[in-house]
Structures are given as structure tokens and as C-alpha cells.
Enzyme design. Structure first.
Site: not given
Lengths: 404, 274
Positions: B50, B61
Site C-alpha cells: 500500500e 490517521d
């Protein structure tokens, strides 16, 4: 007019105003957002809920807020009569309480036990901390570190009301960063936490919900003006950051084409100065941030800019999606007002009317100062005076050199 | 026609182990070092990569990946730059699938059709776009599927049985189960609950289910990997980059630190089912 040509029908079932709005959130939040929408639809038609809101508006907020004829200012400007819709007289000192009361009752209905909110100028933070005190819910307010510094009086108020104020140091430490951090908290504590968004932006149904709670401004204004003058005003004006006081003021007039509508964006150092303003519609382009598609300040690669405004409440690179739609359809004229123009309006209002406006509202007033002289004396312009300026006296004092 | 992603999961399954999915931020700490890290991942044990597309406002995040994204942006990373990294990688590796992970706005700003054509050309196999839930499938998911690029959906502990079919409808490649309600890099509260959740998802789909968020060590990988078709490791790799920097600059230990950690966790992945 509530037919198909009405501008008041949005959003559609996908939460869109034209191409704007939507539900651009992480999957973790999606089930909750769908629940919230269901709960809001049920509450909207529940007479008990509506009666609670009405009662609190009257006895807690102090509604209706007065419609005031600013006589000296009108004479000084030498054109249209200038009126203030006095939202700054509400409990907590701004229009923000209208939305907070509606949402805290929803949070209660949903069985949520903790409230979070973001704040820029601290007006929404104070209003949230206030309703959390009243309804006995713990609350955490996310506020950019830069804003904590420039709006200290509001930080102290929030703390005294029992809120935890979490300064956010990421980015430029302003409203955008506070909203990111609030979203991170929400994703983490989604089971028990209600996110009380303060402006008419974010994922559907927030833009619609916040607009509905704030629409009392325009609805009252329309009725009060008709009572006093027997007609509609010729123009209504409000400042636009995220745009909650503006959409609340405008919504009742969207289908009255004879009423001109102006939104004052934060022009900062000037819209030609790169990253020196927060006028997302004048100086931005459509993008996706914080749950909705809307006009955003961004670079060529789609990275969001910080923007700048003297006013912490307008210092945000986006705007509510309904404003983006009203901008594209040209129903509302959005104009940038610079820091200096807002400062001048702030002083003029204070000296001529004995009313200290919030720096945010001073942006709206600066547009009124430009507009009124161009209209005849038989015309009327109404400004939503969205907040009081007590919180700003220190920072304005610094700008004017009154403080060392 | 099988895809690179299908083949990677099939190969791991044949070896009786979960697939090892590694996340790195594209452009962190600088473009050249990031390219070297990317190129080193398959050899170190990564089955699927990824590649993070940095964004100014990464709402889902934690701090580590936020900082990684800021370093990448400061180093001048752009969407085109990221596609260039993939192109470069593909010169030497035709087999390891690459999934671009990020937020929608840089892609929307670039133009969806233009992006999909360029991504296909560069050799990107799938997309994970955090802020595009099933309700917004018309934006990018459906066009991506038409362009032959997998759209990998996140499912979370809040995605209940009633909602799972909605989420899975247009998902392809694999399903990414987010192990907790939280941001990247937080701690998993209950490994047993993760195993149950994977079984619940597998009752609704034949796609492989990979688990991510909160897997930090070889031991975590071995434990979580017992029940999952893949495990995803990201935050600790981005932290490994950060730890080697001096005055924010890459050092000769930077690439090695990531490579060694990937190799270490890969060993945990291999013993998950033994």
C-alpha cells in the site's frame, strides 16, 4: 413558493445541494451519520422536540432577538437605512447557541454521553460548553493553538463552564486543524460520542440540520421587518466563514428575488495574496474536505491551504456546501472583505452605535458600509450582527496599537 | 483474468499463511529514499504494497502517518510524482500488487478519468480511499472498476451485518477490516474480537479479508494472521523511517531500518498458522 423552482428545497436524499455536500467520511462514521439523519427526521416532526426548542429559545437564549435601526450609522453612510438583527444579544453572545440547543437535544435523544466540538473564535465552543453544562454532559472542545492565543477570553469561559479545551498544534493551529482533530476523536469514540458541529458544513445531514436550527434568524427578521416597515428589506448581509449565521439569515429570503443577498468572506490581506485570505468562493475551487464537497482553498495538487483572516471564526479554507450552490447559481453575491476593512467597520460601529461587534460580524458590516451609500434613502439593508466583540477587544487593541 | 492482487493472495494461501501487506508513505522522507524503500519491500517479505498518497488533512490517521505525509509533501511529493514512483517500481517488478491509499481530494482535483488512466498506465492495482464510503460509489469506485482497478473497501467494527452487504457490493480485490474504531497506529483492544469480526465478514463475501490498524510486531502478525487472509502493517514502518532521520534528513540506515522491520514481521506472518 415551495415548488420545483424553489431554492429552499435542498439538500436531496444524498445530501447534495447541486454537486455540493454529500457524505465523504470514513466508514467508521457512516453508520452513525445515517442514524443521526434518521433521528433528526423523527425529531423534526416531533411536537415535543419542537416545543422544547421553542421554550429554550424564549427563556434560555432570549429570542426573538431585536431588529434594531442603526440610525446614526445610516445617516453617516447617507444612503439606505441600516438595520441590525441583534444575534449578539443572545445568551452566550452569538448566534451559535441556536444550533447548540437543537443538537444537544438530539444527542440526548440518541443516548450519547459525551460531546465534542471544534471551535475557531471560541463562540461555538462557548455555546457548546454552555449547553453541556446545562444538560450535564462532559465535553471536549478542539481549538487551534493559534486561536487559543488570540481568543483567550473565550478559552477561559469554556474552562469555567466545565469543558476540556484541547489546543491543536497541527498545521497553522486554526479551525481546519481543530476540525481534523475532532474528527479523529470522533472516529475513536464513535460509540458514546456526539460531534456537535458548529457550522453549516461537514457530512450530510449536518449542513441541513445546522441551517434549520439557524433559520430562525431569517424567519424572525422577515416578520419583524414586515411589522416595522410593511415590506421586505432590499438587501440582507451576513459574514461567511463556514456560513451558519449567513445561511440562517439567507434561507427565508432565497425565494424572494427582490431581496439582494450578500455574503462577506474573509479577504485577509487581499485575495491576490497567495494563502493570505480565507475567501474560499472568491479564491478557491470545488474540492472535498471534512465530509463535503464545497469550494476550498487548495494548491494545484489538491492540498488544502491554511488561509488567513484576522478573525478566527472566518479563518477556514472551506465553506458550507449550500453557499457553494448559492454562489454557482448566483442567488447570493459573495464578496471578500479585507482585515483592514473589517477593523474600520469594527471601530465605526463601536463609536457610532455603541455596539462592539465580533470581528466576524464586522466583515458583514464592512459590506453594508460599501452597499448602503449606493442605495436610496427609501431602501433598507439588514445585517446579521452575529456576535459581540468582547472576545476581540484585546486583539483589536493590539492591532490598533492601544496595547503594547 | 486474474489480477496481481488475486495471485498474491492465492500464493500466500498455497503457502498456508496470510498475505503480508505493507504500507509506506510515498515520498517519505524524500523522493529518492522513498523509491529505494518501495523497491526493497518485496525482497524483504511484502506480498502487497500500500503506497500512501500524502494529504494535508489526513483525518483518519494518527500522528506517525500524519508526520510521514507532511515529510512527503515538504519533499515535493505530488500525485504525478507518486505515479512516477510506481512506474519506476514496475520496471523491475511485474508481480507485486500496489494499492494506492489516501484521501479523495488530490484525485478529485487531478480529475477522476485522467487519474484512472494514468494509474492504470503506471501499474497501480487497487485504491483505498478513506473518505469515500459506499454512499459515494459513483465518485470513484464505479469508474475505477470500469477502468480495471480494484476498489478496496474498509469495513470497521461499526459496520454491522445489516450494512455489510452495502459496503461489500462494489468492493473488489480484498476487504480491509479496520481492527478498531480509531485512527491508524492506535492499539487493538481485543484480538479475539478481531477474529470473530473476520469470520462475520467472510460469511458475506468470498473475497480475502485483510486486517489492519494496530498491528505492530511479528507477534501481533502471527496472532492476528491466524484468522485473517492478510495482515496490514503501516504505522510502525513509517515510525521506522522517522527514527533514522537526522535533522529531518534520511541517513544510510533509513532504507535498512524499514527493510529489516519488514523482514522481522514477515517471519511472524510465516508462522501464523504453524
Amino acid at each position: 413558493m415551495d415548488g420545483t423552482n424553489s431554492l429552499r428545497n435542498g439538500p436531496d436524499e444524498h445530501g447534495r445541494f447541486g454537486i455540493y455536500g454529500g457524505r465523504f467520511v470514513a466508514e467508521t462514521l457512516m453508520p452513525l451519520i445515517l442514524d443521526l439523519e434518521k433521528e433528526y427526521r423523527a425529531a423534526k416532526v416531533d411536537p415535543v422536540y419542537q416545543a422544547q426548542i421553542k421554550d429554550l429559545a424564549t427563556h434560555y437564549t432570549g429570542r426573538p432577538s431585536p431588529l434594531y435601526y442603526a440610525e446614526r450609522l445610516s445617516q453617516h453612510l447617507g444612503g439606505a437605512k441600516v438595520w441590525f438583527k441583534r444575534e449578539e444579544l443572545n445568551h452566550t453572545g452569538s448566534h451559535k447557541i441556536n444550533n447548540c440547543l437543537g443538537q444537544i437535544l438530539l444527542a440526548k435523544r440518541m443516548g450519547k454521553t459525551r460531546i465534542i466540538a471544534e471551535t475557531g473564535a471560541g463562540q461555538h465552543g462557548v455555546a457548546t460548553a454552555t449547553v453541556c453544562a446545562k444538560f450535564d454532559l462532559p465535553c471536549t472542545i478542539f481549538m487551534g493553538a493559534t486561536d487559543v492565543e488570540r481568543q483567550m477570553p473565550n478559552v477561559l469561559r469554556m474552562k469555567m463552564l466545565g469543558a476540556e479545551v484541547r489546543p491543536v498544534t497541527a498545521g497553522a493551529g486554526t479551525l481546519k486543524d481543530a476540525m481534523n482533530e475532532a474528527l479523529r476523536d470522533w472516529v475513536t469514540n464513535v460509540e458514546n460520542t456526539y460531534y456537535l458541529i458548529g457550522t453549516a458544513a461537514g457530512p450530510h445531514p449536518y449542513p441541513e440540520m445546522v441551517r434549520d436550527f439557524q433559520s430562525v434568524i431569517g424567519t424572525e427578521l422577515k416578520e419583524q421587518f414586515r411589522e416595522l416597515e410593511g415590506k421586505l428589506p432590499d438587501a440582507v448581509v451576513a459574514c461567511v466563514g463556514g456560513g451558519s449565521n449567513a445561511i440562517g439569515t439567507f434561507h427565508a429570503f432565497l425565494d424572494d428575488p427582490e431581496v439582494a443577498i450578500y455574503g462577506a468572506e474573509a479577504g485577509g490581506h487581499g485575495v491576490d495574496v497567495e494563502n493570505g485570505h480565507a475567501a474560499s468562493m472568491t479564491g478557491g475551487r470545488p474540492g472535498v474536505l471534512h465530509g463535503n464537497r464545497t469550494y476550498l482553498l487548495q494548491d494545484a495538487d489538491g492540498q488544502i491551504l491554511e488561509g488567513h483572516s484576522i478573525s478566527a471564526g472566518l479563518d477556514y479554507p472551506g465553506v458550507g456546501p449550500e453557499h457553494s450552490y448559492l454562489h454557482d447559481t448566483k442567488r447570493v453575491t459573495y464578496v471578500p472583505i479585507t482585515d483592514n476593512e473589517a477593523l474600520e467597520a469594527f471601530q465605526l460601529c463601536t463609536r457610532m452605535e455603541g455596539i462592539i461587534p465580533a470581528l466576524e460580524s464586522a466583515h458583514g458590516l464592512a459590506q453594508v458600509i460599501k452597499l448602503a451609500p449606493t442605495l436610496g434613502k427609501d431602501k433598507s439593508v439588514v445585517l446579521c450582527l452575529s456576535g459581540r466583540g468582547d472576545k476581540d477587544v484585546e486583539s483589536v487593541g493590539k492591532y490598533l496599537g492601544l496595547l503594547k | 483474468m486474474t489480477t496481481r492482487i488475486d495471485r498474491a493472495f492465492a500464493a500466500a494461501k498455497a503457502a498456508n499463511r496470510p498475505a503480508f501487506v505493507t504500507y509506506v508513505m510515498g515520498g517519505d522522507p524524500d523522493l529518492a529514499t522513498s523509491q529505494a524503500i518501495l523497491n526493497a519491500l518485496p525482497q524483504a517479505g511484502a506480498d502487497i504494497i500500500e503506497l500512501g498518497l500524502p494529504f494535508s488533512d489526513p483525518m483518519a490517521d494518527g500522528v506517525a502517518i500524519q508526520m510521514g505525509g507532511q515529510r512527503a509533501l515538504k519533499a515535493g511529493q505530488t500525485l504525478l510524482g507518486l505515479l512516477g514512483m510506481v512506474e519506476e517500481f514496475r520496471r523491475k517488478d511485474e508481480n507485486t500488487p500496489i494499492v494506492l491509499m489516501g484521501y479523495y481530494n488530490p484525485i478529485y482535483s487531478f480529475g477522476v478519468d485522467r487519474f484512472l488512466a494514468a494509474a492504470k498506465e503506471a501499474g497501480i492495482d487497487g485504491l483505498i480511499i478513506v473518505d469515500l464510503p459506499a454512499e459515494e460509489d459513483n465518485e470513484l469506485c464505479i469508474p475505477a472498476l470500469k477502468a480495471g482497478i480494484n476498489f478496496i473497501r474498509l469495513t470497521t467494527p461499526t459496520t454491522n451485518d445489516q450494512r455489510l452487504p452495502v459496503v461489500l457490493e462494489n468492493t473488489s480485490g480484498f476487504v480491509y477490516y479496520v481492527s478498531m474504531t480509531g485512527v491508524t497506529g492506535a492499539a487493538i483492544k481485543s484480538r479475539a474480537a478481531v477474529g470473530e469480526a473476520v469470520q462475520r465478514i467472510k460469511a458475506h463475501t468470498d473475497l480475502p479479508v485483510a486486517v489492519g490498524f494496530g498491528i505492530k510486531t511479528a507477534e501481533d502478525a502471527a496472532e492476528i494472521g491466524k484468522h485473517a487472509d492478510g495482515i496490514v502493517v503501516g504505522t510502525v514502518l513509517v515510525e521506522a523511517v522517522a527514527k533514522t532521520l537526522v535533522d529531518g534528513k534520511a541517513t544510510d540506515r533509513t532504507v535498512a531500518a524499514v527493510r529489516d522491520l519488514v523482514a522481522d514481521i514477515a517471519a511472524g506472518v510465516k508462522r501464523a498458522r504453524t
